[in-house]
Design a protein around this motif. Structure first.
Motif, short mmCIF file in Angstrom:
data_model
loop_
_atom_site.label_atom_id
_atom_site.label_comp_id
_atom_site.label_asym_id
_atom_site.label_seq_id
_atom_site.Cartn_x
_atom_site.Cartn_y
_atom_site.Cartn_z
N VAL A 119 -0.63 -10.34 -3.22
CA VAL A 119 -1.26 -8.88 -3.24
C VAL A 119 -0.10 -8.42 -2.79
O VAL A 119 1.53 -8.42 -2.63
N ALA A 120 -0.18 -7.43 -3.40
CA ALA A 120 1.16 -6.25 -3.68
C ALA A 120 1.13 -5.31 -2.61
O ALA A 120 0.14 -4.29 -2.66
N ALA A 121 2.10 -4.66 -1.93
CA ALA A 121 2.30 -4.23 -1.01
C ALA A 121 3.24 -3.45 -1.04
O ALA A 121 3.88 -2.78 -1.71
N PHE A 122 2.48 -1.90 -2.23
CA PHE A 122 3.17 -0.38 -2.37
C PHE A 122 3.34 0.54 -2.47
O PHE A 122 1.65 0.79 -1.06
N PRO A 123 3.71 1.63 -2.30
CA PRO A 123 3.64 2.64 -2.14
C PRO A 123 2.15 3.42 -2.81
O PRO A 123 1.69 3.17 -3.50
N PRO A 124 1.38 4.19 -2.14
CA PRO A 124 0.09 4.38 -2.15
C PRO A 124 0.43 5.68 -3.51
O PRO A 124 -0.98 5.31 -4.63
N ASN A 125 1.17 5.86 -4.18
CA ASN A 125 1.57 6.53 -5.38
C ASN A 125 1.59 5.51 -6.54
O ASN A 125 2.07 6.22 -8.15
N LEU A 126 2.06 4.65 -5.99
CA LEU A 126 2.37 3.56 -7.35
C LEU A 126 1.24 2.19 -7.38
O LEU A 126 1.88 1.35 -8.38
N LEU A 127 0.47 2.59 -6.77
CA LEU A 127 -0.46 1.14 -6.72
C LEU A 127 -0.53 0.71 -8.22
O LEU A 127 -0.37 -0.26 -8.39
N SER A 128 -0.91 1.41 -8.92
CA SER A 128 -1.20 0.78 -10.36
C SER A 128 -0.21 0.41 -11.28
O SER A 128 -1.25 -0.38 -11.92
N LEU A 129 0.36 0.34 -11.25
CA LEU A 129 1.99 -0.51 -11.15
C LEU A 129 1.51 -1.77 -11.17
O LEU A 129 1.75 -2.23 -11.84
N ALA A 130 0.91 -2.66 -10.48
CA ALA A 130 0.11 -3.88 -9.81
C ALA A 130 -1.03 -3.87 -10.50
O ALA A 130 -1.61 -4.87 -10.86
N SER A 131 -2.26 -2.94 -9.94
CA SER A 131 -3.73 -3.32 -10.24
C SER A 131 -3.71 -2.80 -11.70
O SER A 131 -5.10 -3.42 -12.33
N ASP A 132 -3.40 -2.72 -12.53
CA ASP A 132 -3.66 -2.28 -13.99
C ASP A 132 -3.38 -3.53 -14.29
O ASP A 132 -3.79 -4.17 -15.58
N HIS A 133 -2.46 -4.68 -13.50
CA HIS A 133 -2.72 -6.24 -14.50
C HIS A 133 -3.47 -6.95 -13.60
O HIS A 133 -3.76 -8.26 -13.90
N GLY A 134 -4.24 -6.31 -12.95
CA GLY A 134 -4.86 -7.04 -12.17
C GLY A 134 -5.15 -7.55 -11.19
O GLY A 134 -5.93 -8.56 -10.20
N VAL A 135 -3.60 -7.14 -10.52
CA VAL A 135 -3.39 -7.36 -8.66
C VAL A 135 -4.12 -6.91 -7.61
O VAL A 135 -3.66 -5.31 -8.12
N PRO A 136 -4.25 -7.35 -6.72
CA PRO A 136 -4.83 -6.99 -5.59
C PRO A 136 -3.44 -6.71 -4.75
O PRO A 136 -2.41 -6.18 -5.33
N VAL A 137 -3.84 -5.17 -4.30
CA VAL A 137 -2.56 -3.97 -4.17
C VAL A 137 -3.00 -3.43 -2.42
O VAL A 137 -4.56 -3.33 -2.15
N GLU A 138 -2.31 -3.11 -1.50
CA GLU A 138 -2.50 -2.73 -1.06
C GLU A 138 -1.91 -0.99 -0.42
O GLU A 138 -0.30 -1.84 -1.09
N PRO A 139 -1.92 -0.40 0.10
CA PRO A 139 -0.69 0.99 -0.16
C PRO A 139 0.15 0.68 1.58
O PRO A 139 -0.21 -0.16 2.43
N PHE A 140 1.33 0.64 1.02
CA PHE A 140 2.46 0.11 2.06
C PHE A 140 3.42 1.72 2.17
O PHE A 140 4.13 1.63 1.71
N GLY A 141 3.19 2.35 3.21
CA GLY A 141 3.87 3.23 3.61
C GLY A 141 3.66 4.62 2.85
O GLY A 141 2.44 4.58 2.51
N TYR A 142 4.59 5.37 2.40
CA TYR A 142 4.08 6.86 2.64
C TYR A 142 3.88 6.62 0.89
O TYR A 142 4.87 6.21 0.14
N ASP A 143 3.63 8.33 0.17
CA ASP A 143 3.86 8.63 -0.96
C ASP A 143 5.13 8.72 -1.28
O ASP A 143 6.09 10.02 -0.66
N THR A 144 6.05 7.80 -1.93
CA THR A 144 7.71 8.40 -2.14
C THR A 144 7.10 9.49 -3.77
O THR A 144 8.75 10.12 -3.25
N ARG A 145 6.26 9.98 -4.08
CA ARG A 145 7.03 11.39 -5.04
C ARG A 145 6.70 12.28 -4.16
O ARG A 145 7.48 12.94 -4.05
N ALA A 146 5.83 12.13 -3.61
CA ALA A 146 5.63 13.86 -1.96
C ALA A 146 6.91 13.53 -1.61
O ALA A 146 7.70 13.99 -0.93
N HIS A 147 7.50 12.34 -1.46
CA HIS A 147 9.12 12.26 -0.38
C HIS A 147 10.20 12.35 -1.01
O HIS A 147 10.45 13.77 0.10
#
Length: 420
Positions: free
Chosen positions: A32-60
């Motif tokens: 399971v990849a726990a990534f910022p909500p704005n970057l979840l596709s970096l893992a999900s595009d490879h078929g890896v299950p993802v969970e949002p972790f913390g804040y949107d880093t682009r907005a930050h």
């Protein structure tokens, strides 16, 4: 094996972790990849299950506090640091706690900015911790914390690390020990790096000896240097319009600062573009995470093209003559793999370090100053262009990115016998 890969930050922080997560997933591990909500596709595009972790880093990074911290006066930067210190801490704790206690992993892989959250949570479920570092961020005899100038005597450099760890721990121990108490764990009395060293925890160094040899005073067995992590070359062609523009003329200068917030982004990008055009070259401009206002248009000249969205570095950089960038580890690796010289204008973090590494290797130049003039940009681009041969040589010496990922995955797998 059950693995949680928990990393926050920019694309440069998260993408190496995504490659590692994808490799472990391809080996039939439960990942399971726990990534910022704005970057979840970096893992999900490879078929890896993802969970949002913390804040949107682009907005930050677009926030006023971050921009003051990057570009303000000394007083502004101190105030910004205080404002940002605990920003998102509770959110990250809640998000990662839910993932870790649901998955109950054997191994938690985490980065330097998230280890203070990840380590107690891993300890609470008796999981092993594996660090993933894309620059030297532990005590050594050569490279200073904060990536200041190298070349000081080893005792001075090590003392600087000790002071850095002490200050950071003093500022953050209360929040970590509050978390530990809530998990039923005893209070910690030493900084995370020392505790990980005491436990023999693995800390993968995801950068390359061709550019950054293992520093004296490091621990090669516990901190193995595997190379810059990456995936397979791009399998899809460039967008038709971009490919046609590239085909119409000489290789352009690529201008892009990734996720880094630039002061007056439109003006800064115009200055570099003006410098490129003054040299009779074409400019390929990638604003990245800098949102340009309507009056920041870079013009419609046929020798300038502005990219929108994410840039496929592996596809674009080989078509360029020089790459102007911020000096992030991932971009540095991508430029070298393309065999192209660079002009690095760092903004923060490890970027000055990689700029110096490129200069030392003869593969590019680093441009100092917060807002260089077009003349300074033009001189730097000309100097970088003369480094083409060395850039190709260094690039040829890099570890293959897929081999680096495979080695990192092997190392994570080695933690299984001691994970429980």
């Amino acid at each position: 094996m059950r693995v949680v890969v928990a990393v926050s930050g920019t694309r440069g922080d998260v993408q190496p972790a995504a490659h590692l997560a994808a490799e472990l997933h391809s080996r039939s591990h439960d990942v399971v990849a726990a990534f910022p909500p704005n970057l979840l596709s970096l893992a999900s595009d490879h078929g890896v299950p993802v969970e949002p972790f913390g804040y949107d880093t682009r907005a930050h990074l677009a926030s006023d506090a971050v921009r003051r911290g990057a570009h303000g006066s000394v007083i502004d930067r101190v105030r910004s640091a205080g404002e940002l210190w605990n920003l998102g801490w509770s959110e990250m704790v809640a998000d990662l706690s839910a993932v870790v206690h649901r998955e109950r992993p054997d191994v938690v892989v985490t980065g330097i900015t998230t280890e203070q959250v990840a380590v107690p949570l891993a300890e609470s479920v008796r999981a092993a911790v594996v660090g993933l570092h894309h620059a030297p961020v532990r005590t050594n005899d050569v490279h200073l914390p904060g990536f200041g100038a190298d070349g000081l005597p080893a005792p001075v450099t090590r003392a600087a690390w000790s002071a850095y760890e002490t200050v950071l721990w003093t500022a953050t121990r209360r929040r970590e020990n509050t978390l530990r108490a809530g998990l039923g764990l005893p209070s910690a009395r030493r900084p995370v790096p020392y505790r990980l060293a005491d436990a023999g925890a693995l800390e993968i160094q995801a950068y390359d000896a061709a550019l950054c040899p293992p520093p004296a005073g490091g621990d090669g067995a516990r901190r193995p240097l595997v190379g810059f992590l990456g995936g397979a070359p791009p399998s899809s062609p460039l967008p038709a319009g971009l490919a046609a523009w590239l085909d119409r003329g000489d290789p352009p200068v690529h201008i892009g600062f990734g996720s880094m917030p630039l002061r007056a982004a439109g003006r800064s990008l115009r200055r570099v573009t003006e410098a490129v055009r003054s040299l009779g070259l074409r400019a390929l401009v990638a604003p990245g995470w800098n949102d340009l206002a309507d009056d920041d248009a870079l013009g419609t000249a046929p020798d300038v093209r502005v990219l929108t969205g994410d840039v496929d570095h592996a596809a674009v950089f080989p078509r360029c003559c020089v790459v102007v960038h911020h000096g992030g580890a991932g971009t540095t690796a991508a430029v070298l793999r393309a065999g192209r010289p660079a002009v690095v204008r760092p903004v923060s973090a490890d970027q000055p370090f990689w700029g110096r590494r490129l200069e030392d290797a003869g593969a590019g130049v680093m441009l100092r100053g917060d807002d260089p003039s077009p003349a300074a940009w033009a001189a730097a681009i000309e100097s970088a262009a003369a480094c083409s041969d060395e850039a190709r040589r260094v690039g040829d010496a890099l570890v293959d990115p897929e081999d680096a990922v495979a080695r990192a995955a092997d190392l994570v797998e080695s933690r299984l016998p001691v994970a429980r």
